[in-house]
Design an enzyme around this catalytic site. Sequence first.
Site, short mmCIF file in Angstrom:
data_model
loop_
_atom_site.label_atom_id
_atom_site.label_comp_id
_atom_site.label_asym_id
_atom_site.label_seq_id
_atom_site.Cartn_x
_atom_site.Cartn_y
_atom_site.Cartn_z
N HIS A 117 -1.33 7.80 7.97
CA HIS A 117 -0.36 8.62 7.23
C HIS A 117 -0.96 9.97 6.81
CE1 HIS A 117 3.43 6.60 6.88
NE2 HIS A 117 2.92 5.49 6.37
N GLU A 145 -2.51 3.44 6.33
CA GLU A 145 -2.47 4.51 5.33
C GLU A 145 -3.35 5.69 5.76
OE1 GLU A 145 -0.05 3.94 3.41
OE2 GLU A 145 0.00 1.85 4.03
N ALA A 196 0.84 -1.20 0.00
CA ALA A 196 0.00 0.00 0.00
C ALA A 196 0.88 1.24 0.00
CB ALA A 196 -0.93 -0.01 1.21
N MET A 197 0.29 2.34 -0.51
CA MET A 197 1.00 3.62 -0.54
C MET A 197 0.01 4.72 -0.21
SD MET A 197 3.84 5.15 -0.90
CE MET A 197 4.06 6.90 -0.68
N GLU A 198 0.45 5.62 0.71
CA GLU A 198 -0.43 6.62 1.30
C GLU A 198 -0.61 7.87 0.46
OE1 GLU A 198 3.78 7.30 3.05
OE2 GLU A 198 2.54 5.60 2.46
#
Length: 575
Positions: free
Chosen positions: A215, A212, A185-187
């Site tokens: 974040h 996330e 996953a990427m925020e």
Amino acid sequence: TDYGSSLTVSLPAALQPHQPFQIIVRYTTADGPAIWWLDPELTYGNAKPFVFTQGHSVCNRSFFPCFDTPAVKCTYSATVKAPAGIQVLMSATQSTYLEEEGVYQFYMEYPVPAYLVALVAGDLIHADIGPRSRVWAEPCLLPTAISKLSGMVERWLTAAESLYGPYIWGRYDIVFLPPSFPIVAMENPCLTFIISSILESDEFLIIDVIHEVAHSWFGNAVTNATWEEMWLSEGLATYAQRRITTETYGAAFTCLETAFRLDALHRQMKLLGEDNPVSKLQVKLEPGVNPSNLMNLFTYEKGYCFVYYLSQLCGDPRHFDSFLRAYIEKYKFTSVVAQDLLDSFLNFFPELKEQCVENKAGLEFERWLNATGPPLAEPDLSQGSSLTKPVETLFKLWTTEPLDSAAAASSADLTKWRTFQTVLFLDRLLDGSPLPREVIKKLSECYSSQLDSMNAEIRIRWLQIVVRNDYYPDLYKVRRFLENQMSRMYTIPLYEDLCTGTLKSFALEIFYQTQNQLHPNLRKTIQQILSQGLTPLPAIDTTAVATDTPAMLLEDKVSEATNGAISLRDVNVSA
């Protein structure tokens, strides 16, 4: 050179200090580390091509000209032209679509670091799952995404806001990406990217999305100014994630997940050695080193332990929540260093400053930041004992000699366990592998068929146990799993295990059969694994194996320890 070349612009001598000026750079970009192009065959729908970008840590310099450091933040706008039927999304607060021209326009109104500029385009449709959230996915995946997340994201956002103040980004949307997405996953602000493979593992999905969400405050609103202090984003986000899960799912679940992650941290520590400099929270980044190489469990879990320690100094986590709200308000849309956080903490709690807590013997803040090795203190996880004790009991039953397999088999029903309980149990069996032959045989008899119907996070761990113990009766399950996986996180660990032991020829055979369904980047990584270490061994027929012995007797091989990077099979950084 994959990352592009630097551009230096000489400013006119007549330019006054602080005088506004404009620079226009006309450029093109070829394939680079940030940009991932997928043929239709690499998507779930197999219908349309797909592209996404991944900027963290320093990849976006290959995507567009930028000051590619987390110390610099700016707003951005973008115009994207796409063919009819291709949906384009970006990490932006505003977007419009001019259908007759096939042009999308995006604008991010808040300053963000370059690594948080993200784009995705493909056969994507959406559904609202809350008042300020929607999910985007390929049509065949959308119903599953809705069923897993409908109503949940708003619950998590509301819990986070009650702890850390208003959510400042407007919308919180999620896009599920094909299995070629290189991380979990990427925020990206307003639009979290998540790998679709995680959809089948409910508890991992919950934790990854909540991480996330966290974040949005820690990392996106307030960012580490240097990659040498990534813990300022990841450690704080992990702490906030666990405060949110405690509020929404209770302390026992949070303690279970924490125990699972701290087990992984100690596993990594054992591999790296306690004096390894990458175990510091303030890591020295040498020139020419990609900051992504410094991403490890210390960034997350040792950082979390330090933040947790700070919260304990306050006596009540709610007092620490109040501090973090003030910290966010003071520094939002800026980048900070560790001293900013620690000075703010001591100023917020003057009584702690008077007590000189920053210099407490053995727990000095400076030592937390710059000492190698494990965390100086770890959280009390006793509130999770109702979930962790059964795991410890079952593990002890299976690893105590002489084995009482009947007692072990009857002591727990894994089908009624939480996922994190099962993976914690399997991870500890992995740590103890190779196991005595009688133990692995009885484990298979008790659990193998049960585990077949469980999620991929559980299945891959059982299959790693199978491989590390050379348990040939279950090798066909390894083949079947790899034939149906295109995700880095579910292929690399197994290939590394296969190539470390006596099963390299088996790995080669599977790879040659499945390589066309893998993204070129993943294919290249697996080829590198296969090309290292052992010489090829005779092939094994695993389709007709019914006993403990292989169809062909293999040479005994002892793998040599490498001096390179620690293998992914032992280091699981999931978000």
